[in-house]
Design an enzyme around this catalytic site. Sequence first.
Site, PDB file in Angstrom:
ATOM      1  N   ASP A   1       0.840  -1.207   0.000  1.00  0.00           N
ATOM      2  CA  ASP A   1       0.000   0.000   0.000  1.00  0.00           C
ATOM      3  C   ASP A   1       0.873   1.255   0.000  1.00  0.00           C
ATOM      4  O   ASP A   1       0.610   2.212  -0.742  1.00  0.00           O
ATOM      5  CB  ASP A   1      -0.919  -0.012   1.223  1.00  0.00           C
ATOM      6  CG  ASP A   1      -1.881   1.158   1.224  1.00  0.00           C
ATOM      7  OD1 ASP A   1      -2.756   1.223   0.338  1.00  0.00           O
ATOM      8  OD2 ASP A   1      -1.745   2.032   2.104  1.00  0.00           O
TER       9      ASP A   1
ATOM     10  N   LYS B   1       1.481   4.324  -2.957  1.00  0.00           N
ATOM     11  CA  LYS B   1       1.433   5.768  -2.696  1.00  0.00           C
ATOM     12  C   LYS B   1       2.729   6.451  -3.147  1.00  0.00           C
ATOM     13  O   LYS B   1       2.696   7.549  -3.704  1.00  0.00           O
ATOM     14  CB  LYS B   1       1.182   6.024  -1.212  1.00  0.00           C
ATOM     15  CG  LYS B   1      -0.187   5.557  -0.753  1.00  0.00           C
ATOM     16  CD  LYS B   1      -0.412   5.784   0.738  1.00  0.00           C
ATOM     17  CE  LYS B   1      -1.800   5.303   1.163  1.00  0.00           C
ATOM     18  NZ  LYS B   1      -2.049   5.518   2.600  1.00  0.00           N
TER      19      LYS B   1
END
Length: 911
Positions: free
Chosen positions: A767, A771
Amino acid sequence: MPVVSLAKIAASTAVTAGDFTVPCIYGKRLVSNRVSFGNSRRRSFVSHRVRSELQSPRVLGSVTDLSLDNSVENGHLPKGDSWAVHKFGGTCVGNSERIKDVADVVVRDGSSRKLVVVSAMAKVTDMMYDLIHRAQSRDDSYLSALDAVLEKHRATALELLDGDELASFSARLHNDINNLKAMLRAIYIAGHATESFSDFVVGHGELWSAQMLAAVVRKSGLDCTWMDARDVLVVVPNSSNQVDPDFAESEKRLEKWFSQNSSAKVIIATGFIASTPENIPTTLKRDGSDFSAAIMGALFRSHQLTIWTDVDGVYSADPRKVSDAVILKTLSYQEAWEMSYFGANVLHPRTIIPVMKYDIPIVIRNIFNLSAPGTMICRQIEDEDGYKLDAPVKGFATIDNLALVNVEGTGMAGVPGTASAIFSAVKEVGANVIMISQASSEHSVCFAVPEKEVKAVSEALNSRFRQALAGGRLSQIEIIPNCSILAAVGQKMASTPGVSATFFNALAKANINIRAIAQGCSEFNITVVVKREDCIRALRAVHSRFYLSRTTLAVGIIGPGLIGGTLLDQIRDQAAVLKEEFKIDLRVIGITGSSKMLLSESGIDLSRWRELMKEEGESANIEKFTQYVKGNHFIPNSVIVDCTADADIASSYYDWLLRGIHVVTPNKKANSGPLDQYLKIRDLQRKSYTHYFYEATVGAGLPIISTLRGLLETGDKILRIEGIFSGTLSYLFNNFVGNRSFSDVVAEAKQAGFTEPDPRDDLSGTDVARKVTILARESGLKLDLDSLPVQSLVPKPLQACASAEEFMQKLPQFDEELSKQRQEAEAAGEVLRYVGVVDAVAKKGTVELKRYKKDHPFAQLSGADNIIAFTTKRYKEQPLIVRGPGAGAQVTAGGIFSDILRLAFYLGAPS
């Protein structure tokens, strides 16, 4: 009244039909038989049994010939402000109750003298045309249809009148019906009706409504008489199948008429009908009653003409298409003229011409809402209207069912007479040209015509220019069907810079493609041609921009889980404030999950959307859902909000943007997926007016993407972006202190709902890597997720665990390694933090567990806060810090909501 000559035919043979003797008709003018129509100063004798006769719709069997009383009393018509002219349409006098209401309006008008123009009762003119159609088709049912006309007026008279007034009207009504029966019998025999005969027949509705209204007004005690406008109004046919008033002759006849009726303070005049200079009955054609009233206003030099209708005034746009359309307080003559031409329900353009000469204002009022002030049409534009109505654009109108004809070729340039030849050919087939646009290079001329006429136009042009097409001087005659015209009208457009820019910008942001443009040098209107299917969206888009009416967004939500459900609740709670204070109407018309979807054209009731999904939800179909959100023609802008983490949904973004659907999402898959797909989406976004907002992909509700863009757009140079991007990992390492084991902290976080159902999804670092990839690409680096080095916190032996439960059970076996790293950091006065780094100078990114001094900003975090440090050319010594909650349904939904509102503001909502 003047005797009306029924005709002059070569053979004056008479045909006997029952009790009626009428001239034969051979398609020529009739012989000069004398038959009276309409008003007579001489009353026929009516027996005391007239009421019982009225109750039976039997047609009397005789025709009374009446001739003009030629005695003219000396009298002079007073003209000017003492006169008020009113016009009441067919709806206003549709039945007895409405006629009483009209009489009450007339009586309460305080003007010293009043002239009232009335139409036939509602539907009567259509009934009269139907009589002619039946008779010339030799359909015997014209007799029963005539009985229905008699019955309608007989019944109305019984409800309105009594005594002598009833007796007088009944005699005239039966007399007129007998005349009509004779005329229709003649038409039946001939199988054809001349225009004069048709005009004579259809004009009777006005005669009857005027007589009944005059009688009702007299019951109030006012001196009132009625005027057969054929005695006064003289018109001359013109080449466009219309008529032009002969004001000089009409003035003479009015003086003559008034000398015989000078005592009347109230005159009820027939609309729609008039006479030719030869005293042959005629009409002012469809919508002619307004024209009649305008001519009367000019003849009497009245101080005002009030046209009574069933609407509150002139709207800024068709309220059936734009729910936020407003009533205009004022319009100039020119604005009303333009709006009428382009199809607005105002007035026929010719209605304005007679009153303009004498600066007589026209007021549009609603007979059913007397409290509404209406709309005033006048020469002077009032400046005290207030902001909305003082806008440079007063209104918008549309014309549908058009086709665009494009004549193109290099041989047109500099050749005199080409345009003349084009439009001569169009004229020969009788087509109506609505709009013309020509390139300044003279390479092409395009024009719009009604779609029903385009085939004839195409054939005529191809025939006329056959040689030019064969020789290559013209390259093509192209027909573009399914078009509509949208016009913006306003007299102040000429003196206000930027109106055209705002108009076209609003259309562009609604993803409307313009096919042709026209604007006169007067700048009273801007006209564009668009696809018919886009017309309503285009109308709503420009109206919203100029009138600050609500900017409405059709919203489709994908993924009504924790984030999506929270977003729907936030929209529900804020909806009223957005509408009232910010003029934003977020209309959620679709919600879809993986198995069910809920659709509603008018908008889903968000106070019970969860119940409705269960009760009314249908099987989910993403293509149907997308088409539904996009296909709502009454809402100019649509947005799909993807609240999932689904890669398949993210793969649809490009197609949605291409179709003109805006996209808002917290889903990271599109922006961190294959680089070519990301670049393709961003390239499309830059080239179109369709928007793609994804602030929540990196920092939930924190302004990370917008801060980065602000730095870049103002010319700053990104050197390094470093941050704690995971709220879950922030929580874990903020609480991984003292003697606590890492597995205990993970278990606590999972129990509190801070982790994914399977904590490995957080601990893997994927994750954070997504980003970092997104921020790197936003900074201009072309990084791929797969090439990014990521330090996973999932021990290798546990990566293959079959379930989250098995993983959590075995995790304590691997606590020693992380505990050792924590102890070493603490001994050095440092803390552990899981960070992502974008090194713009080295053009790379990393995701790893790093140590920071306890006085470093990253060491000061608490809870699940995120923190991002931007090191730039400007912020080199002291990085720019953005810090705050970076996880949780409320803040993530808030970030998405903020993007939706940013989209609304960009599309025209007041900020």
